[in-house]
Scaffold this motif. Structure first.
Motif, short mmCIF file in Angstrom:
data_model
loop_
_atom_site.label_atom_id
_atom_site.label_comp_id
_atom_site.label_asym_id
_atom_site.label_seq_id
_atom_site.Cartn_x
_atom_site.Cartn_y
_atom_site.Cartn_z
N HIS A 45 -12.37 13.44 -1.84
CA HIS A 45 -12.03 14.85 -2.02
C HIS A 45 -10.54 15.10 -1.75
O HIS A 45 -10.01 14.73 -0.70
N GLY A 46 -9.87 15.73 -2.70
CA GLY A 46 -8.47 16.10 -2.52
C GLY A 46 -7.47 15.00 -2.84
O GLY A 46 -6.26 15.22 -2.77
N LEU A 47 -7.94 13.81 -3.19
CA LEU A 47 -7.05 12.70 -3.51
C LEU A 47 -7.03 12.48 -5.02
O LEU A 47 -8.06 12.12 -5.61
N ALA A 48 -5.87 12.69 -5.64
CA ALA A 48 -5.76 12.50 -7.08
C ALA A 48 -5.93 11.03 -7.45
O ALA A 48 -6.47 10.70 -8.52
N GLU A 49 -5.49 10.15 -6.59
CA GLU A 49 -5.66 8.71 -6.78
C GLU A 49 -5.89 8.07 -5.42
O GLU A 49 -5.54 8.64 -4.39
N PRO A 50 -6.53 6.90 -5.40
CA PRO A 50 -6.87 6.27 -4.12
C PRO A 50 -5.63 5.96 -3.28
O PRO A 50 -4.59 5.59 -3.80
N LEU A 51 -5.79 6.13 -1.97
CA LEU A 51 -4.76 5.66 -1.04
C LEU A 51 -4.93 4.15 -0.87
O LEU A 51 -6.02 3.66 -0.57
N GLN A 52 -3.87 3.43 -1.07
CA GLN A 52 -3.90 1.98 -0.94
C GLN A 52 -3.07 1.57 0.27
O GLN A 52 -1.84 1.53 0.22
N LEU A 53 -3.76 1.29 1.36
CA LEU A 53 -3.11 0.91 2.61
C LEU A 53 -3.23 -0.60 2.79
O LEU A 53 -4.33 -1.15 2.69
N ARG A 54 -2.11 -1.25 3.05
CA ARG A 54 -2.11 -2.69 3.21
C ARG A 54 -1.60 -3.07 4.60
O ARG A 54 -0.72 -2.43 5.16
N ALA A 55 -2.16 -4.16 5.12
CA ALA A 55 -1.87 -4.55 6.50
C ALA A 55 -0.42 -4.92 6.73
O ALA A 55 0.11 -4.74 7.83
N ASP A 56 0.25 -5.41 5.69
CA ASP A 56 1.63 -5.81 5.89
C ASP A 56 2.58 -4.61 5.99
O ASP A 56 3.69 -4.74 6.50
N ARG A 57 2.12 -3.44 5.50
CA ARG A 57 2.98 -2.26 5.57
C ARG A 57 2.39 -1.13 6.41
O ARG A 57 3.11 -0.30 6.94
N HIS A 58 1.06 -1.09 6.53
CA HIS A 58 0.40 -0.01 7.27
C HIS A 58 -0.64 -0.60 8.23
O HIS A 58 -1.80 -0.20 8.22
N SER A 59 -0.23 -1.57 9.03
CA SER A 59 -1.20 -2.29 9.86
C SER A 59 -1.96 -1.38 10.81
O SER A 59 -3.18 -1.54 11.00
N GLU A 60 -1.27 -0.41 11.42
CA GLU A 60 -1.95 0.47 12.38
C GLU A 60 -2.99 1.33 11.68
O GLU A 60 -4.10 1.52 12.20
N HIS A 61 -2.65 1.86 10.51
CA HIS A 61 -3.62 2.69 9.78
C HIS A 61 -4.81 1.85 9.30
O HIS A 61 -5.95 2.32 9.34
N VAL A 62 -4.54 0.63 8.85
CA VAL A 62 -5.63 -0.24 8.39
C VAL A 62 -6.59 -0.52 9.54
O VAL A 62 -7.81 -0.41 9.40
N ARG A 63 -6.04 -0.87 10.71
CA ARG A 63 -6.90 -1.15 11.87
C ARG A 63 -7.71 0.09 12.26
O ARG A 63 -8.89 0.00 12.60
N ALA A 64 -7.06 1.25 12.24
CA ALA A 64 -7.74 2.49 12.64
C ALA A 64 -8.87 2.83 11.68
O ALA A 64 -9.96 3.25 12.11
N ILE A 65 -8.65 2.66 10.38
CA ILE A 65 -9.69 2.96 9.40
C ILE A 65 -10.85 1.97 9.52
O ILE A 65 -12.03 2.36 9.52
N VAL A 66 -10.52 0.69 9.64
CA VAL A 66 -11.57 -0.32 9.77
C VAL A 66 -12.39 -0.09 11.04
O VAL A 66 -13.60 -0.30 11.07
N ASP A 67 -11.74 0.37 12.09
CA ASP A 67 -12.44 0.65 13.34
C ASP A 67 -13.48 1.76 13.17
O ASP A 67 -14.49 1.80 13.88
N GLN A 68 -13.24 2.66 12.23
CA GLN A 68 -14.19 3.74 11.98
C GLN A 68 -15.51 3.23 11.40
O GLN A 68 -16.54 3.89 11.52
N VAL A 69 -15.48 2.06 10.76
CA VAL A 69 -16.70 1.53 10.14
C VAL A 69 -17.12 0.21 10.77
O VAL A 69 -17.93 -0.53 10.22
#
Length: 216
Positions: A45-69
């Motif tokens: 919802h609200g995203l025109a295109e998927p957010l693509q987060l990669r560990a080499d550039r967004h490691s903290e966000h990737v870890r935080a999202i993975v921790d949610q699941v």
């Protein structure tokens, strides 16, 4: 002979007590941290295109999202909530390299608290069952800071007389850490009890042996 037996009993009791006490005091071994996934894709919802987060550039966000699941923090529900109570949906795809491995549907605004849905059909064709889980309280803020267009929220409780709020620290939202600490304390307590029982048992056995030899 009696002195030798007495000395042997003392050494045995002392050695066992030292070993057990060292095990009880020692911290439980922690598993080596696993390397984070290569990235996550978020759509919804609200995203025109998927957010693509990669560990080499967004490691903290990737870890935080993975921790949610992460399976270590999810609490399974026997049934799912009503569709009208779910709110906006965000699909998270966890990647290994460029290959999608897992997918989950996140509902940060669900009535009664965030929810996580795991579809039976997974990208890596592994066999699993569809399931609903209670999500973490921090889900909405985690998604928002990663770039999902959600309003800022605060996980707050009443500040008591006079009003006010305080934000619950992230550490308080980690049930896995609390469970590990509780098991660690229980383990140390049990080992201490075993050590005491062994010391008493061996001591009584030594006394009984001495009495037996003296009465012969």
């Amino acid at each position: 002979m009696v002195r030798r037996m007495r000395r042997l009993a003392v050494l045995t009791v002392g050695g066992l007590a030292a070993v057990l006490l060292s095990l009880a005091v020692a911290e439980p071994a922690k598993a080596a941290p696993k390397s984070p996934p290569a990235g996550v894709d978020i759509s919804g919802h609200g995203l025109a295109e998927p957010l693509q987060l990669r560990a080499d550039r967004h490691s903290e966000h990737v870890r935080a999202i993975v921790d949610q699941v992460s399976a270590r923090v999810l609490v399974r529900q026997s049934g799912g909530p009503k569709k009208a109570d779910l709110g906006p949906k965000y699909t998270v795809v966890v990647l290994a390299g460029d290959t999608p491995k897992q997918t989950y549907d996140l509902y940060p605004k669900a009535v009664g608290g965030p929810r996580v849905y795991r579809p039976a059909k997974q990208p890596d064709s592994r066999k699993t069952s569809a399931a609903w889980f209670l999500g973490r309280v921090s889900m909405s803020e985690t998604l928002r800071t990663a770039g999902v267009p959600l309003e800022r929220t605060y996980e707050a409780v009443s500040g008591g007389i006079g009003g006010g709020e305080r934000i619950i620290p992230e550490e308080a939202l980690n049930p896995a850490q609390d469970i590990n600490e509780a098991f660690g304390e229980l383990r140390r307590l049990l080992l201490l009890n075993v050590a005491v029982v062994l010391v008493i048992t061996l001591g009584l056995a030594g006394i009984a042996l001495l009495i037996r030899r003296r009465t012969r």
